[in-house]
Enzyme design. Structure first.
Site, mmCIF file in Angstrom:
data_model
loop_
_atom_site.group_PDB
_atom_site.id
_atom_site.type_symbol
_atom_site.label_atom_id
_atom_site.label_comp_id
_atom_site.label_asym_id
_atom_site.label_seq_id
_atom_site.Cartn_x
_atom_site.Cartn_y
_atom_site.Cartn_z
ATOM 1 N N GLU A 225 0.408 -1.119 0.265
ATOM 2 C CA GLU A 225 0.208 0.101 0.033
ATOM 3 C C GLU A 225 1.027 1.091 -0.007
ATOM 4 O OE1 GLU A 225 -2.982 -0.248 -0.853
ATOM 5 O OE2 GLU A 225 -3.604 -2.226 0.211
ATOM 6 N N CYS A 260 -1.686 9.557 1.915
ATOM 7 C CA CYS A 260 -1.379 8.848 0.873
ATOM 8 C C CYS A 260 -2.045 8.971 -0.879
ATOM 9 C CB CYS A 260 -1.123 7.795 1.232
ATOM 10 S SG CYS A 260 -2.154 6.859 1.936
#
Length: 528
Positions: A225, A260
């Site tokens: 991720e 993010c």
């Protein structure tokens, strides 16, 4: 219990092989395959989070300047909800899946094909600093639900959270089955020297590349991720520019933009730029009536190294700051900042900010915007689009991303029960909701051939019999309805199926259409 975190202490390097070995040994007892055992661990994790809530909230304030509101909403309560949701659905996720039509031809239906959901084994979960509770423990929820044992490695950049996490996990969950290793690069290297059944990493692409290379040496599967330079598109047909400004600003204020998924830059029709900037300022004033620095809600940058990294982007830009711009290193404070740029080579366009700053790039056409976005990063983690339906669909069709949100910031990543993950170099694999369970599960296909079925499977034995093969093909082979050029041929069979099925494309569709016809006929013949 005090809310002050214990002093950060790295795990002894010589202890790490023993910790990993113990976790592997606990998995080999097979106790984790018991569904009730998994539920018990999830319940224990839920109450541990509740009982350690004051400590975790204080730790998030200490490590990131995170407000108690965000600490609860996006961290502690988020994982608690994950536990509850998984408990509600675990029985259905874990039960065997019987395979019938269309997966298994009717000829082989007696073989009792099914998929058994089995835990992968012992897994390593490496968490990041920006959401040190959520992004470490949500994968753990999936691992527990799937029946894996796990070793967790929190980020050393959030030491208070790391220490409380260690105490929470090792005091409340099954001893040996779950453990926490604290430390930095040496401890991570020691963990990577162990053999894992899966590695789940959340963090930067740079470190993710190292993790993937190391895992490849032992053929260990990984979930990565990561992040990306995420674009936002605002077209001339944006329905509500003020709302677009407010929602995009929100994406750069939560956790001080250390998200993010938030936008790195905004590609906007050049005629809308002045108005958009004014709306940004209005939204800023609404969110921070006394200024961002005085707000009790705005987080701080995690440390001086990342502060300097973000500051350098602002120092190096050739653009113009049109909102914000204040910095205070003593407080690790960076004001939410927008920079108007005119070059794709600007530092604000080429580097991932991972902070409360973003750039605004004027474009002439949507074609230009799509070309720029694909040039900067063709597989970002997220994208956002504010246009009419046709424009939004075109952007989604011509730009790949891990996830996307229309008319908002990163709402596709704001619900804990839908799959989340990157694509290409923004990540491998997905989790959250059922995807978390699936991520740590092996889907094992099982067939069971009855002894009395020997004559039915005679065709497979030597000496081979072509007559038996021809008979098998008549039972299992479907004739193509297309020619060698790929064009569908609507022959006699097609029209028979079409007429008897009333145009339905499936047996269910045909049944429903016939049902409607029969009901209509009944009502017509029995009308008064």
């Amino acid at each position: 219990m005090t809310t002050k975190a214990p002093e950060f202490q790295a795990t002894a390097l010589e202890a790490i092989p023993k910790i990993a070995s113990l976790a592997r040994g606990q998995f080999r007892t097979h106790k984790t395959k018991n569904i009730e055992w998994r539920k018990t661990q999830l319940r224990k994790l839920y109450w541990a989070l509740e009982d350690f809530k004051p400590q975790l909230v204080e730790a998030l304030k200490s490590d990131l300047g995170k407000s108690s509101f965000e600490a609860l909403l996006t961290e502690v309560d988020w994982v608690k909800k994950d536990c509850m949701w998984m408990l509600d659905h675990l029985d259905s996720f874990a039960k065997d899946q019987k395979l019938g039509s269309p997966d298994v031809p009717a000829t082989y239906s007696i073989m009792n094909f099914r998929v058994k959901k089995e835990p992968l084994g012992t897994v390593l979960i490496i968490g990041p600093y920006n959401y040190p509770i959520q992004l470490l423990l949500c994968p753990l929820v999936g691992a527990i639900a799937a029946g894996c044992t796990a070793v967790l490695k929190p980020s050393e950049l959030t030491p208070a959270c790391a220490m409380w996490t260690k105490e929470l996990i090792e005091k409340r969950l099954d001893s040996g089955s779950f453990a926490v290793v604290n430390g930095a690069i040496p401890e991570t290297n020691a963990l990577m020297a162990e053999k894992w059944d899966k590695i789940f990493f959340t963090g930067s692409a740079q470190v993710g590349s190292i993790i993937a290379q190391k895992a490849a040496q032992t053929l260990t599967p990984v979930v990565l991720e990561l992040g990306g330079k995420n674009p936002a598109f605002i077209t001339k047909n944006c329905g509500n520019l003020a709302l677009a400004a407010r929602r995009l600003l929100w994406g750069k204020t939560q956790n001080a933009g250390q998200v993010c998924m938030s936008q790195n830059y905004v590609l906007i029709d050049k005629d809308l730029v002045p108005t958009f900037i004014e709306f940004l300022k209005v939204a800023y004033k609404d969110m921070f009536p006394n200024g961002a620095k005085a707000s009790p809600d705005l987080s701080r940058i995690v440390n001086k190294r990342h502060f300097q990294r973000i500051k350098k982007m602002l120092d190096d830009t050739q653009g113009k700051i049109v909102m914000g711009g204040e910095l205070d290193e003593s407080e690790l404070y960076i004001e939410p900042t927008a920079v108007l740029v005119n070059s794709v080579n600007d530092s604000m366009m080429q580097e991932e900010s991972f902070g409360p700053i973003f750039s605004i790039y004027p474009v002439n056409t949507l074609d230009e915007a799509l070309n720029i976005a694909n040039l900067i990063h063709k597989t970002p983690l997220s994208l956002f689009t504010f246009g009419n339906k046709a424009e939004n669909n075109r952007i989604l069709n011509e730009m790949t991303s891990g996830g996307a949100t229309i008319n908002d910031g990163f709402f596709h990543g704001a619900v804990n029960t839908v799959p989340f993950g990157g694509v290409g170099d923004s990540g491998w694999g997905a989790y959250r909701g059922k995807a978390s369970f699936d991520s740590f599960t092996h889907f094992r296909t099982i067939a069971e051939t009855p002894g009395w079925a020997e004559k039915l499977i005679r065709v497979r034995y030597m000496p081979y019999d072509f007559k038996a093969l021809a008979f098998l093909n008549r039972l299992t082979e479907k004739k193509p309805n297309f020619d060698r050029s790929g064009k569908v041929v609507k022959g006699f069979g097609y029209w028979v199926k079409f007429l008897f099925g009333l145009g339905g494309k499936s047996a269910k569709g045909a049944f429903l259409r016939w049902l409607v016809v029969l009901v209509a006929h009944y009502m017509y013949t029995n009308r008064s």
